[in-house]
Design an enzyme around this catalytic site. Structure first.
Site, PDB file in Angstrom:
ATOM      1  N   GLY A  19       1.386 -56.723-102.922  1.00 33.75           N
ATOM      2  CA  GLY A  19       2.077 -56.785-104.215  1.00 33.75           C
ATOM      3  C   GLY A  19       1.211 -56.623-105.453  1.00 33.75           C
ATOM      4  N   ASP A  73       6.532 -67.600-107.050  1.00 36.82           N
ATOM      5  CA  ASP A  73       7.956 -67.876-106.904  1.00 36.82           C
ATOM      6  C   ASP A  73       8.090 -69.353-106.514  1.00 36.82           C
ATOM      7  OD1 ASP A  73      10.702 -67.136-106.723  1.00 36.82           O
ATOM      8  OD2 ASP A  73      10.508 -66.751-104.595  1.00 36.82           O
ATOM      9  N   PHE A 128      15.503 -61.386-108.711  1.00 35.21           N
ATOM     10  CA  PHE A 128      14.603 -60.659-107.827  1.00 35.21           C
ATOM     11  C   PHE A 128      14.168 -59.397-108.561  1.00 35.21           C
ATOM     12  CE2 PHE A 128      12.991 -58.197-104.326  1.00 35.21           C
ATOM     13  CZ  PHE A 128      12.341 -59.162-103.584  1.00 35.21           C
ATOM     14  N   ARG A 158       7.590 -50.189-105.119  1.00 33.53           N
ATOM     15  CA  ARG A 158       6.262 -50.619-105.590  1.00 33.53           C
ATOM     16  C   ARG A 158       5.686 -49.640-106.604  1.00 33.53           C
ATOM     17  NH1 ARG A 158       4.539 -54.778-102.206  1.00 33.53           N
ATOM     18  NH2 ARG A 158       5.135 -54.641-100.021  1.00 33.53           N
TER      19      ARG A 158
HETATM   20  P1  IMP Z   1       6.152 -67.696-103.095  1.00 28.29           P
HETATM   21  O1  IMP Z   1       7.590 -68.081-102.968  1.00 28.29           O
HETATM   22  O2  IMP Z   1       5.578 -68.187-104.403  1.00 28.29           O
HETATM   23  O3  IMP Z   1       5.366 -68.196-101.904  1.00 28.29           O
HETATM   24  O4  IMP Z   1       6.095 -66.118-103.122  1.00 28.29           O
HETATM   25  C1  IMP Z   1       5.971 -65.395-101.932  1.00 28.29           C
HETATM   26  C2  IMP Z   1       5.960 -63.919-102.111  1.00 28.29           C
HETATM   27  O5  IMP Z   1       7.311 -63.503-102.227  1.00 28.29           O
HETATM   28  C3  IMP Z   1       5.279 -63.305-103.331  1.00 28.29           C
HETATM   29  O6  IMP Z   1       3.888 -63.156-103.218  1.00 28.29           O
HETATM   30  C4  IMP Z   1       5.984 -61.951-103.388  1.00 28.29           C
HETATM   31  O7  IMP Z   1       5.360 -61.030-102.515  1.00 28.29           O
HETATM   32  C5  IMP Z   1       7.379 -62.284-102.875  1.00 28.29           C
HETATM   33  N1  IMP Z   1       8.344 -62.395-103.980  1.00 28.29           N
HETATM   34  C6  IMP Z   1       8.812 -63.494-104.587  1.00 28.29           C
HETATM   35  N2  IMP Z   1       9.703 -63.191-105.556  1.00 28.29           N
HETATM   36  C7  IMP Z   1       9.763 -61.835-105.580  1.00 28.29           C
HETATM   37  C8  IMP Z   1      10.505 -60.895-106.388  1.00 28.29           C
HETATM   38  O8  IMP Z   1      11.274 -61.216-107.313  1.00 28.29           O
HETATM   39  N3  IMP Z   1      10.305 -59.582-106.091  1.00 28.29           N
HETATM   40  C9  IMP Z   1       9.470 -59.145-105.105  1.00 28.29           C
HETATM   41  N4  IMP Z   1       8.763 -59.987-104.340  1.00 28.29           N
HETATM   42  C10 IMP Z   1       8.907 -61.322-104.572  1.00 28.29           C
HETATM   43 MG    MG Z   2       6.692 -58.822-101.093  1.00 28.92          MG
END
Ligand code: IMP
Ligand code: MG
Length: 183
Positions: A51, A110, A159, A172
């Protein structure tokens, strides 16, 4: 999600949330922030793949302190729509970071679970210092207490895609950040 045409592809880009110009202006500030943290000392800028590959490439060119780059690929396992905190290292850094000031470039925080694990893993390797710069921050979704040293954009609970971020591996390559149409 099935994409069979450009029409399918484009129909899922709901609206632009952050433009290229806004990203560019913010990157400049992030570069200055990193420079101010290190006062000329060399750093290792780590991109968390996939990402953050676009973000890190642009950020690296705004930094003026001597800068090495590194890549790490982590996979977050999801339970429904949230990451579970179960993170595996798909590809690790190619060196010992104990002699480095490390700056992690993340795409998005997130729930915070992925970054929490990653920081735990990197801290255990005793870097000289560790800072985290995230492109995006969705504080409304936070499950664990996790804050970056700098967030370029704080966004609501949508999202998002583009500028490195994907939906099922697509989008991407968009040069801006957009809201994803989940219908
Ligand atoms: P976490 O929930 O903070 O552990 O995030 C995990 C991963 O989810 C991030 O590093 C992103 O790769 C993916 N992610 C979370 N929210 C989004 C979004 O809105 N778009 C795309 N990927 C997301
Ligand atoms: Mg992702």
């Amino acid at each position: 999600m099935e994409i069979n045409s450009v029409k399918d592809y484009e129909s899922r880009i709901k609206r632009v949330l952050i433009t290229q110009e806004e990203i560019k202006a913010s990157l400049k500030k992030a570069g200055e922030f990193i420079d101010s943290l290190y006062d000329g000392k060399p750093i290792l800028l780590v991109s968390v793949l996939k990402g953050s590959f676009v973000f890190m490439a642009d950020l690296a060119r705004e930094v003026t302190v001597p800068c090495e780059i590194g890549f790490m690929c982590v996979k977050s396992y999801f339970e429904g729509t949230s990451s579970s905190g179960n993170v595996s290292i798909v590809m690790d850094l190619d060196r010992d970071i104990s002699g480095y000031h490390v700056v992690v470039a993340e795409d998005i925080i997130d729930t915070g679970r992925t970054l929490e694990k990653l920081v735990e893993i990197l801290r255990a390797r005793n870097p000289l210092s560790l800072h985290v710069i995230t492109l995006l921050d969705k504080p409304d979704r936070r499950v664990v207490e996790m804050k970056a040293d700098m967030s370029l954009f704080v966004i609501p609970d949508h999202f998002v895609i583009g500028y490195g971020l994907d939906a099922a591996e697509y989008y991407r390559t968009l040069p801006y950040i957009a809201e994803y149409n989940e219908e």
